[in-house]
Scaffold this motif. Structure first.
Motif, PDB file in Angstrom:
ATOM      1  N   ALA A 283      -0.875  19.586  32.809  1.00  0.00           N
ATOM      2  CA  ALA A 283      -0.290  19.126  34.072  1.00  0.00           C
ATOM      3  C   ALA A 283       0.206  20.303  34.898  1.00  0.00           C
ATOM      4  O   ALA A 283       0.722  21.288  34.362  1.00  0.00           O
ATOM      5  CB  ALA A 283       0.850  18.155  33.805  1.00  0.00           C
ATOM      6  N   THR A 284       0.043  20.197  36.198  1.00  0.00           N
ATOM      7  CA  THR A 284       0.588  21.181  37.129  1.00  0.00           C
ATOM      8  C   THR A 284       1.792  20.581  37.847  1.00  0.00           C
ATOM      9  O   THR A 284       1.990  19.363  37.845  1.00  0.00           O
ATOM     10  CB  THR A 284      -0.464  21.588  38.172  1.00  0.00           C
ATOM     11  OG1 THR A 284      -0.768  20.436  38.986  1.00  0.00           O
ATOM     12  CG2 THR A 284      -1.729  22.099  37.509  1.00  0.00           C
ATOM     13  N   ALA A 285       2.567  21.456  38.472  1.00  0.00           N
ATOM     14  CA  ALA A 285       3.697  20.973  39.262  1.00  0.00           C
ATOM     15  C   ALA A 285       3.211  20.101  40.413  1.00  0.00           C
ATOM     16  O   ALA A 285       3.856  19.116  40.771  1.00  0.00           O
ATOM     17  CB  ALA A 285       4.511  22.158  39.789  1.00  0.00           C
ATOM     18  N   GLU A 286       2.061  20.439  40.969  1.00  0.00           N
ATOM     19  CA  GLU A 286       1.503  19.628  42.052  1.00  0.00           C
ATOM     20  C   GLU A 286       1.172  18.228  41.555  1.00  0.00           C
ATOM     21  O   GLU A 286       1.414  17.240  42.256  1.00  0.00           O
ATOM     22  CB  GLU A 286       0.250  20.293  42.621  1.00  0.00           C
ATOM     23  CG  GLU A 286      -0.333  19.553  43.815  1.00  0.00           C
ATOM     24  CD  GLU A 286      -1.544  20.250  44.408  1.00  0.00           C
ATOM     25  OE1 GLU A 286      -1.979  19.818  45.499  1.00  0.00           O
ATOM     26  OE2 GLU A 286      -2.051  21.196  43.797  1.00  0.00           O
ATOM     27  N   ASN A 287       0.612  18.122  40.340  1.00  0.00           N
ATOM     28  CA  ASN A 287       0.347  16.798  39.755  1.00  0.00           C
ATOM     29  C   ASN A 287       1.621  15.984  39.684  1.00  0.00           C
ATOM     30  O   ASN A 287       1.639  14.794  40.046  1.00  0.00           O
ATOM     31  CB  ASN A 287      -0.206  16.933  38.336  1.00  0.00           C
ATOM     32  CG  ASN A 287      -1.585  17.531  38.243  1.00  0.00           C
ATOM     33  OD1 ASN A 287      -1.975  18.050  37.197  1.00  0.00           O
ATOM     34  ND2 ASN A 287      -2.363  17.478  39.316  1.00  0.00           N
ATOM     35  N   VAL A 288       2.698  16.606  39.207  1.00  0.00           N
ATOM     36  CA  VAL A 288       3.969  15.897  39.033  1.00  0.00           C
ATOM     37  C   VAL A 288       4.535  15.483  40.388  1.00  0.00           C
ATOM     38  O   VAL A 288       4.989  14.342  40.561  1.00  0.00           O
ATOM     39  CB  VAL A 288       4.980  16.759  38.255  1.00  0.00           C
ATOM     40  CG1 VAL A 288       6.315  16.026  38.135  1.00  0.00           C
ATOM     41  CG2 VAL A 288       4.443  17.094  36.860  1.00  0.00           C
ATOM     42  N   ARG A 289       4.505  16.390  41.353  1.00  0.00           N
ATOM     43  CA  ARG A 289       5.023  16.059  42.691  1.00  0.00           C
ATOM     44  C   ARG A 289       4.233  14.915  43.308  1.00  0.00           C
ATOM     45  O   ARG A 289       4.809  14.018  43.938  1.00  0.00           O
ATOM     46  CB  ARG A 289       4.994  17.290  43.610  1.00  0.00           C
ATOM     47  CG  ARG A 289       5.973  18.382  43.224  1.00  0.00           C
ATOM     48  CD  ARG A 289       6.204  19.352  44.389  1.00  0.00           C
ATOM     49  NE  ARG A 289       4.977  19.927  44.897  1.00  0.00           N
ATOM     50  CZ  ARG A 289       4.419  21.044  44.465  1.00  0.00           C
ATOM     51  NH1 ARG A 289       4.995  21.717  43.463  1.00  0.00           N
ATOM     52  NH2 ARG A 289       3.295  21.511  45.007  1.00  0.00           N
ATOM     53  N   ASP A 290       2.905  14.938  43.146  1.00  0.00           N
ATOM     54  CA  ASP A 290       2.074  13.858  43.691  1.00  0.00           C
ATOM     55  C   ASP A 290       2.392  12.527  43.005  1.00  0.00           C
ATOM     56  O   ASP A 290       2.426  11.474  43.666  1.00  0.00           O
ATOM     57  CB  ASP A 290       0.591  14.185  43.505  1.00  0.00           C
ATOM     58  CG  ASP A 290       0.104  15.292  44.429  1.00  0.00           C
ATOM     59  OD1 ASP A 290       0.849  15.645  45.371  1.00  0.00           O
ATOM     60  OD2 ASP A 290      -1.001  15.813  44.194  1.00  0.00           O
ATOM     61  N   LEU A 291       2.644  12.574  41.695  1.00  0.00           N
ATOM     62  CA  LEU A 291       2.967  11.349  40.967  1.00  0.00           C
ATOM     63  C   LEU A 291       4.340  10.821  41.388  1.00  0.00           C
ATOM     64  O   LEU A 291       4.520   9.605  41.544  1.00  0.00           O
ATOM     65  CB  LEU A 291       2.925  11.614  39.458  1.00  0.00           C
ATOM     66  CG  LEU A 291       3.053  10.396  38.532  1.00  0.00           C
ATOM     67  CD1 LEU A 291       2.085   9.287  38.914  1.00  0.00           C
ATOM     68  CD2 LEU A 291       2.846  10.825  37.078  1.00  0.00           C
ATOM     69  N   ILE A 292       5.289  11.716  41.601  1.00  0.00           N
ATOM     70  CA  ILE A 292       6.610  11.307  42.089  1.00  0.00           C
ATOM     71  C   ILE A 292       6.485  10.618  43.449  1.00  0.00           C
ATOM     72  O   ILE A 292       7.084   9.566  43.696  1.00  0.00           O
ATOM     73  CB  ILE A 292       7.554  12.526  42.173  1.00  0.00           C
ATOM     74  CG1 ILE A 292       7.972  12.979  40.773  1.00  0.00           C
ATOM     75  CG2 ILE A 292       8.791  12.204  43.029  1.00  0.00           C
ATOM     76  CD1 ILE A 292       8.736  14.284  40.753  1.00  0.00           C
TER      77      ILE A 292
END
Length: 304
Positions: free
Chosen positions: A267-276
């Motif tokens: 997982a990337t930080a971008e993945n997490v931000r997009d999921l949030i």
């Protein structure tokens, strides 16, 4: 930056590394490099570090165990200061605990309960450190830091180091004054109560076991992602929306607890931000409720 690195090296203030991957220092195992990474070996070394950084006019950020933190994939420019082993002293006298900001919460709760001191049982499953807990008023099981803290010793960006009372910390739900004035908690005093060690330890262990059975701490995660919009609970709202298990890249809403996002692999930080963002939009559309993140999200190029 090289001059600052050399100055810090000359002062022998602790561990210093260049381009240190912050994925090594966050519980989500996500985060690009810090230009300079420092782990001071004492409060005095921390003071020196902050002074040298300010004189060099370089941005800096302080972290603890990285358990409530999402660091961007590009990393953090400037200096990252980690409060860890060098600032983890512990002493207790007359039911007053004085402990360094770098001391991890779970071992602290275990030690205090075994010694028969009540007050920290709620923290048996909180994966952060004392400094972070003071900073965000960490809590669980109907209790939180504000209920036991007496005062915190705080280092401010201008170099001022002073004790700040519980009242001055201005606590509310997952919030303290430190979040608004960039104060760094270096140690704190807590009011505990002597009691039956077996009962206190049993209570602490039951809280710890409950958290581990209901939350995905066997996978890289950052704790609860959203604050609870009381009287509603974020996890239930997300679960009721049918989002458990939903993935974007390597970031996944936990199958165990819907208010957790886990790093399911790569997982990337971008993945997490997009999921949030996806979760927030979904809950807003379905329930007309705006969710607010509990974790701290460091965006690209963000600094003090």
């Amino acid at each position: 930056m090289k001059d600052l690195y050399q100055q810090l090296e000359n002062e022998q203030i602790g561990k210093i590394r260049l381009n240190e991957p912050l994925s090594k220092h966050t519980t989500m195992k996500i985060g690009g490099p810090a230009d300079i990474f420092v782990e001071p070996n004492s409060i005095e070394s921390l003071e020196k570090t902050v002074r040298l950084i300010r004189e060099a006019n370089v941005p800096f950020r302080v972290i603890g165990r990285g358990s409530n933190l999402l660091v961007n994939d590009e990393g953090i420019r400037g200096v990252v200061i980690k409060l860890g082993k060098g600032i983890n002293h512990l002493e207790i006298e007359d039911e007053i605990l004085r402990v360094g900001a770098g001391y991890p919460m779970v071992p602290l709760a275990t030690i205090m309960s075994k010694k028969g001191y009540a007050g920290f049982e709620f923290a048996g499953g909180i994966p952060g450190s004392v400094g972070g807990a003071v900073y965000m008023n960490a809590g669980a099981h109907g209790s939180d830091i504000s209920q036991i803290i007496i005062e915190a010793r705080v280092l401010y960006p201008d170099g001022t180091l002073k004790w700040v009372s519980k009242e001055e910390l201005n606590y509310s739900y997952r919030t303290s004054a430190l979040q608004f004035d960039n104060g760094i908690c270096v140690e704190a005093k807590f009011q505990l109560t002597k009691g039956d060690s077996e009962k206190i330890y049993a209570d602490m262990q039951s809280f710890k076991d409950y958290r581990h059975s209901t939350q995905p701490y066997d996978m890289p995660c950052a704790g609860s992602i959203f604050r609870n919009p009381l009287p509603q609970h974020s996890g239930k709202l997300i679960e009721d929306a049918g989002l458990k298990g939903y993935k974007i890249g390597g970031a996944q809403i936990s199958e165990l607890h819907a208010n957790f996002i886990v790093n399911a692999g790569g997982a990337t930080a971008e993945n997490v931000r997009d999921l949030i963002a996806f979760i927030k939009n979904t809950i807003s559309d379905k329930n007309a409720i705006d969710l607010h993140t509990e974790i701290e999200i460091i965006l690209p190029q963000e600094s003090n």
